[in-house]
Scaffold this motif. Structure first.
Motif, PDB file in Angstrom:
ATOM      1  N   VAL A 201       0.812  -0.987   0.030  1.00  0.00           N
ATOM      2  CA  VAL A 201      -0.015   0.130   0.178  1.00  0.00           C
ATOM      3  C   VAL A 201       0.871   1.201   0.050  1.00  0.00           C
ATOM      4  CG1 VAL A 201      -1.652   1.471   1.298  1.00  0.00           C
ATOM      5  CG2 VAL A 201      -1.974  -1.068   1.181  1.00  0.00           C
ATOM      6  N   GLN A 202       1.919   1.209   0.732  1.00  0.00           N
ATOM      7  CA  GLN A 202       2.909   2.515   0.773  1.00  0.00           C
ATOM      8  C   GLN A 202       3.307   2.687  -0.469  1.00  0.00           C
ATOM      9  OE1 GLN A 202       5.745   0.953   3.705  1.00  0.00           O
ATOM     10  NE2 GLN A 202       4.924   2.246   5.221  1.00  0.00           N
ATOM     11  N   PHE A 203       4.004   1.622  -1.177  1.00  0.00           N
ATOM     12  CA  PHE A 203       4.305   1.594  -2.493  1.00  0.00           C
ATOM     13  C   PHE A 203       3.403   2.182  -3.659  1.00  0.00           C
ATOM     14  CE2 PHE A 203       5.152  -0.088  -6.955  1.00  0.00           C
ATOM     15  CZ  PHE A 203       6.405   0.530  -7.009  1.00  0.00           C
ATOM     16  N   LEU A 204       2.163   1.585  -3.649  1.00  0.00           N
ATOM     17  CA  LEU A 204       1.156   1.876  -4.470  1.00  0.00           C
ATOM     18  C   LEU A 204       0.680   3.557  -4.488  1.00  0.00           C
ATOM     19  CD1 LEU A 204      -1.233   1.166  -6.369  1.00  0.00           C
ATOM     20  CD2 LEU A 204      -2.612   0.578  -4.377  1.00  0.00           C
ATOM     21  N   LEU A 205       0.517   3.788  -3.103  1.00  0.00           N
ATOM     22  CA  LEU A 205       0.019   5.304  -2.840  1.00  0.00           C
ATOM     23  C   LEU A 205       1.282   6.385  -3.296  1.00  0.00           C
ATOM     24  CD1 LEU A 205      -2.048   4.988   0.296  1.00  0.00           C
ATOM     25  CD2 LEU A 205      -2.873   5.202  -2.049  1.00  0.00           C
ATOM     26  N   GLY A 206       2.392   5.850  -2.874  1.00  0.00           N
ATOM     27  CA  GLY A 206       3.692   6.784  -3.562  1.00  0.00           C
ATOM     28  C   GLY A 206       3.711   6.763  -4.772  1.00  0.00           C
ATOM     29  N   ALA A 207       3.763   5.635  -5.462  1.00  0.00           N
ATOM     30  CA  ALA A 207       3.851   5.575  -7.142  1.00  0.00           C
ATOM     31  C   ALA A 207       2.760   6.474  -7.610  1.00  0.00           C
ATOM     32  CB  ALA A 207       3.648   4.231  -7.253  1.00  0.00           C
TER      33      ALA A 207
END
Length: 382
Positions: free
Chosen positions: A293-299
């Motif tokens: 989720v951290q990667f998805l939102l950051g991306a």
């Protein structure tokens, strides 16, 4: 289209294509070797009773080895593709704008030399000298662009005020978010430089694997943004911002569509610097137990800001070209620069972002991959 994609992995038709194929596989091999060496070291620590001191010494040795190899590789890439470019210019297949190309090439070379120097002598004085030299080269690039634009050879930009205002606006958003989210003051160490070199080299190689190329800059690639995003995710937004900007300079050498200094900033420095915000959610400490989720939102945040940067460039620098496409495709709405730029950016940035997110999320399904990311993320907090 699938045949075209396959050709990028084994395309030996001509010197430039051969170099692209060879460098792509070298970049992939470097990453595999880097991961294998790190995993091997961790296994030795776990099963061979390595002490913490032995582990740190061995780890530093691996970092320095990989860094040296990668920087040599990056230098070879810059020199080789510069030679290929000159060869294409000599054949009449491409054009050369000396006032733009040479300053950018010098800046890229100085960045590599600075990285090598910092790897050998990571002391404060060397960092200051490297920053001053690269800063002076960057200012020289901007001055050359201003001279080029003032000469009239670049053509007339659609809206100068809009370009300057939008460049400052988007850059301010990205820089502010990076410094608010990532409050750590630790500087680049050998580990961070090694990872940065590997990620930039791999992203640069992957950027040549184009599923589709737009007529006026921009393309859909095989997840070329992912290595830079992973670097930002592991080492923080501030480091990610700087590495993204360095990568943007390489992109300006690789695919130069430059007609205005502010447009150069929007399409290269700001747009690729935005990729450095991929780690922003992690930097804020949100969703601590869910890296995916951290990667998805950051991306998504990084992708939106990159889209915004290219969008303003499309409106104010290239918007006038929409009238031609409106006539060619019988779509009057394209004559509106705001609509034209929106459609143009959507055609390649959204598919590119979807590919990167899918590949990135697949990587984060691996427990070992998440463990490695957590290890290096924790190391930067010490």
């Amino acid at each position: 289209m699938l045949n075209d994609i396959k050709n990028y992995f084994a395309n030996f038709n001509g010197t430039t294509n051969t170099c692209r194929t060879v460098f792509l596989w070298i970049a992939v091999a470097l990453v595999i070797a880097f991961i294998a060496m790190k995993c091997g070291l961790m296994l030795k620590k776990k099963y061979a009773n390595y002490s913490e001191e032995q582990y740190l010494v061995a780890n530093r040795g691996i970092n320095k080895t990989i860094l040296a190899i990668t920087l040599v590789f990056a230098t070879a890439v810059i020199i080789t593709f510069a030679a290929c470019y000159f060869s294409e210019v000599a054949k009449g297949d491409d054009t050369l704008m000396p006032i733009l190309f040479y300053p950018l090439l010098v800046l890229a070379i100085l960045a590599v030399v600075s990285a090598i120097t910092l790897a050998i002598k990571p002391i404060k004085q060397v960092k200051i000298i490297s920053a001053v030299v690269c800063g002076a080269a960057f200012i020289a690039v901007l001055v050359c662009m201003i001279v080029y634009y003032a000469s009239g050879d670049a053509g007339e930009a659609f809206n100068n005020v809009g370009l300057y205002v939008s460049a400052i606006f988007v850059a301010a958003i990205i820089i502010t978010l990076a410094f608010i989210a990532d409050k750590r003051k630790n500087s680049f160490d050998t580990r961070a430089i090694a990872f940065a070199a590997v990620c930039v080299a791999l992203s640069f190689a992957l950027s040549y694997i184009r599923v589709f190329k737009m007529p006026m800059g921009g393309s859909i690639t095989f997840a070329s943004m992912l290595p830079l995003m992973l670097f930002a995710f592991m080492f923080g937004s501030k480091k990610g911002l700087l590495v993204g900007m360095i990568y943007g300079i390489l992109q300006a050498i690789q695919d130069p569509w430059i007609i205005h200094p502010a447009q150069f900033a929007l399409d290269y420095l700001v747009a690729f610097g935005a990729i450095g915000l991929t780690g922003i959610i992690k930097d804020f400490g949100a969703f601590k137990n869910n890296m995916s989720v951290q990667f998805l939102l950051g991306a998504l945040i990084a992708g939106i800001l990159r889209f915004l940067s290219h969008y303003f460039s499309g409106v104010f620098a290239f918007g006038a070209y929409g009238a031609g496409y409106a006539e060619d495709y019988n779509m009057p709405a394209l004559a509106n620069p705001y609509f034209y730029s929106f459609v143009y950016q959507c055609l390649y940035i959204i598919p590119e972002l979807i590919i990167v997110i899918i590949v990135g999320l697949l990587a984060f399904t691996s427990k070992n991959f998440r463990r490695q990311v957590e290890t290096y993320s924790a190391s930067r907090n010490r």
